[in-house]
Enzyme design. Structure first.
Site, mmCIF file in Angstrom:
data_model
loop_
_atom_site.group_PDB
_atom_site.id
_atom_site.type_symbol
_atom_site.label_atom_id
_atom_site.label_comp_id
_atom_site.label_asym_id
_atom_site.label_seq_id
_atom_site.Cartn_x
_atom_site.Cartn_y
_atom_site.Cartn_z
ATOM 1 N N HIS A 280 0.809 -1.014 0.046
ATOM 2 C CA HIS A 280 -0.064 0.085 -0.201
ATOM 3 C C HIS A 280 0.870 1.313 0.114
ATOM 4 C CE1 HIS A 280 -3.248 -2.984 0.933
ATOM 5 N NE2 HIS A 280 -3.817 -2.301 0.059
ATOM 6 N N ASP B 293 -3.952 -8.806 -4.040
ATOM 7 C CA ASP B 293 -3.795 -9.995 -3.018
ATOM 8 C C ASP B 293 -4.086 -11.164 -3.581
ATOM 9 O OD1 ASP B 293 -3.728 -8.904 -0.585
ATOM 10 O OD2 ASP B 293 -5.610 -7.755 -0.748
ATOM 11 N N ARG C 22 3.002 -9.469 -0.478
ATOM 12 C CA ARG C 22 2.999 -8.278 -1.406
ATOM 13 C C ARG C 22 4.087 -7.116 -1.145
ATOM 14 N NH1 ARG C 22 -2.956 -6.066 -1.271
ATOM 15 N NH2 ARG C 22 -2.239 -4.023 -2.000
HETATM 16 C C1 PEP Z 1 -6.122 -5.811 -4.461
HETATM 17 O O1 PEP Z 1 -5.703 -6.382 -3.640
HETATM 18 O O2 PEP Z 1 -5.665 -6.144 -5.612
HETATM 19 C C2 PEP Z 1 -6.873 -4.604 -4.263
HETATM 20 C C3 PEP Z 1 -7.135 -3.886 -5.153
HETATM 21 O O3 PEP Z 1 -7.061 -4.164 -3.057
HETATM 22 P P1 PEP Z 1 -5.924 -3.672 -1.883
HETATM 23 O O4 PEP Z 1 -4.661 -3.279 -2.894
HETATM 24 O O5 PEP Z 1 -6.390 -2.470 -1.252
HETATM 25 O O6 PEP Z 1 -5.488 -4.636 -1.041
HETATM 26 MG MG MG Z 2 -6.705 -6.410 -1.506
#
Ligand code: PEP
Ligand code: MG
Length: 583
Positions: free
Chosen positions: A191, A459, A469
């Site tokens: 994030h 995810d 990640r």
């Molecule tokens: C994902 O997991 O691809 C997603 C868009 O949600 P986030 O990145 O907020 O976990």
């Molecule tokens: Mg996600």
């Protein structure tokens, strides 16, 4: 000049001076001084050394009393090190001979010694290395003054270098002052990386250990296209990067000319390109980049950096402001809270003992255990649904039961609003994210229970490959091009088609030009991404026919390793839009 390679997470080129957050963000105000001021600078240095020695003795005294003399002795050793005449002489020479400022000379010297100690690779020296950083911090704080929160009190533009930044620290960076950032830790879809895209500043993460080789105030180039940082570039490299910076700017400008044109293939197949947002203010970015709406509003950012939860009316205001900014005829997909894992909030203490938070009480799991929290948010979203095309989406759903529970609670909240006579859209579309392999495998069944899917590849990749990640050490495993991931995506798209429901991809993969043809060829017609990426993806879509995309997808699906898939896609993308394929 030193070159470090990491993972590019936000494009662009920035050139500026380093602010190392590890030294508690003491920002070195300038690197060089006027030669005539050397004596003054040396006086300042001596005073700072004196103050740092006094601090060390005061610490020694306090720790002696609190913990005993054996611990206080650590600070006695600090004082001895600072008082070493060779050390101050070495720093003085940098001031007189190289016209370094006192701060820069201290940082360079202490870091050189720390690096030499660390290079011995002896565990017994590792605490000594830490001592040297401590001493550096102490002397610098006397030279510069105590900075408070370094990232919020920037004295001038900087390139932020850190071991890691949390998503909320990143979100709080001021893009006018922070030209770019680079971190030792982190992965492509962390994030923190996503926030760099939101701020539209170049960023490189996962560089591995490099802070030891940098001093605050060093000149840094961050190349967010190639995932490279350069410390103290030579003249030729700086010139080359100034040119690249200009080229990147003009390429971005050319792409922005597509803003009001549709994302349509040359044979007339239309795709919908939506924006991912975290804060209401980003609705403006969606407009600037010509987004067809908001495909993912990550509402959990409302909960970060605060000690109480936002109440219903605060949330209602936030959601309504997005809907109003986007306009009544464009979709706004509001995702319910996805707190947990790397997005922690004040309630996280309750869950901090989890050994593996990504597999723990995250997201809807957390909401289903905190019904007040969940219902408050659902009420706010439903109320906002009166003002436009609001859609509601549940994250991290891993079983049908979970999805049904979420829908039941939504039904309860609708009933409550109904009884209270509060207006909302009774037919609000309900969607689920598909980001856990179990959900992808059960997509046919899930498709019968929702109005749309949104594939969260960030995810989905992490859970399919069991590769964190945010962890740079498994960054090679973590690939959107992995055949296992592609097969799951293909399965979800087909499942959506069987029930005739909409399907979108909203992970970082959808904004990566490498995968645009593949996703289109697999049948996707909706992509949601950081608004900054929309122009590039639109350009690719407007340069191909749907048949070409289908051939690319068919070919890509034949490979059995991520490396082959990615190499093939790189070749194909280079053919269509060479400017975006950098290595
Ligand atoms: C994902 O997991 O691809 C997603 C868009 O949600 P986030 O990145 O907020 O976990
Ligand atoms: Mg996600």
């Amino acid at each position: 000049m030193e070159i470090k390679r990491g993972i590019p997470v936000s494009p662009g080129v920035a050139i500026g001076t380093a602010l190392i957050v590890e030294t508690e963000g003491i920002q070195i105000p300038r690197r060089f001084i006027d030669k005539a001021r050397a004596n003054e600078e040396i006086e300042r240095l001596h005073q700072a050394f004196k103050d740092a020695v006094a601090d060390a003795h005061a610490n020694q005294q306090a720790i002696n009393e609190k913990l005993g003399k054996q611990y206080g002795a650590i600070f006695a050793a600090h004082a001895l090190l600072i008082e070493d005449p060779d050390l101050i002489r070495e720093i003085e020479l940098l001031i007189t001979q190289k016209s370094f400022s006192a701060e820069y000379a201290v940082s360079r010297t202490m870091r050189r010694h720390a690096k030499a100690l660390a290079a011995l690779n002896q565990p017994m020296f590792s605490t000594r290395t830490a001592d040297l950083y401590d001493i550096e911090k102490s002397i610098l704080s006397h030279l510069v003054g105590q900075p408070g929160n370094p990232l919020q009190n920037l004295q001038g533009p900087a390139i932020v270098l850190a071991h890691d930044l949390t998503p909320s620290e990143t979100a709080n960076l001021d893009p006018k002052m922070v030209y770019a950032f680079a971190t030792e830790a982190g992965g492509k879809a962390s994030h923190t990386a996503i926030m760099a895209g939101v701020l539209e500043i170049p960023a490189v993460v996962g560089l591995g250990r490099f802070l030891m080789d940098v001093s605050g105030g060093d000149e840094i180039i961050v190349d967010g296209n190639r995932g490279v940082i350069i410390v103290n570039p030579d003249e030729e490299t700086r010139e080359r990067y100034l040119v690249l910076q200009r080229q990147f700017g003009s390429f971005a400008k050319r792409l922005n000319e597509l803003r009001d044109l549709p994302a349509e293939t040359t044979d007339g197949i239309r795709a919908v390109l939506l924006g991912n947002i975290e804060f209401p203010t980003e609705s403006a970015h969606c407009g600037e980049r010509g987004a067809d709406g908001v495909g993912l509003y990550r509402t959990e950012f409302l909960y970060l950096n605060r000690t109480t939860d936002p109440n219903e009316s605060e949330q209602y205001e936030a959601y309504t402001s997005v809907v109003r900014a986007i306009g009544p005829n464009k979709p706004v997909v509001i995702r319910t809270l996805d707190l947990g894992a790397d997005k922690l909030f004040h309630l996280a203490d309750q869950y901090l003992n989890e050994k593996n938070p990504s597999l723990g009480v995250r997201s809807v799991r957390l909401c289903l255990r905190n019904l007040v929290l969940f219902k408050t948010q659902l009420r706010a979203i439903l109320r906002a649904s009166c003002h436009g095309d609001v859609r509601i989406m549940f994250p991290m759903v891993s079983t049908l039961m979970e999805l049904r529970q979420c829908k039941m609670i939504l039904a309860d909240v609708k009933e409550e609003l109904e009884e209270e006579g509060i207006a909302f859209n009774r037919k609000i579309p309900i969607g689920t994210m598909v980001e856990v392999p179990s959900a992808a495998l059960m997509a046919e069944e899930m498709a019968k229970e929702v109005n749309f899917f949104s594939i969260g590849t960030n995810d989905l990749i992490q859970y399919t490959l069991a590769a964190d990640r945010t962890n740079e050490h498994v960054a090679l495993l973590y690939s959107a091009g992995d055949p296992a991931v592609l097969r799951l995506i293909d399965r979800v798209i087909r499942a959506a088609a069987t029930q005739n429901i909409e399907v979108c991809v909203c992970g970082e993969m959808s904004g990566d030009p490498l995968y645009a043809m593949l996703l289109l060829g697999l049948g996707l017609r909706q992509l949601s991404m950081t608004p900054q990426n929309i122009p590039e993806i639109k350009k690719i879509i407007r340069s191909i026919t749907i048949e070409e995309a289908k051939v690319v997808a068919q070919e890509a699906m034949r490979f059995d390793t991520a490396r082959d898939v990615n190499n093939y896609l790189r070749e194909q993308t280079r053919r269509v839009l060479p400017e975006v394929v950098v290595n």
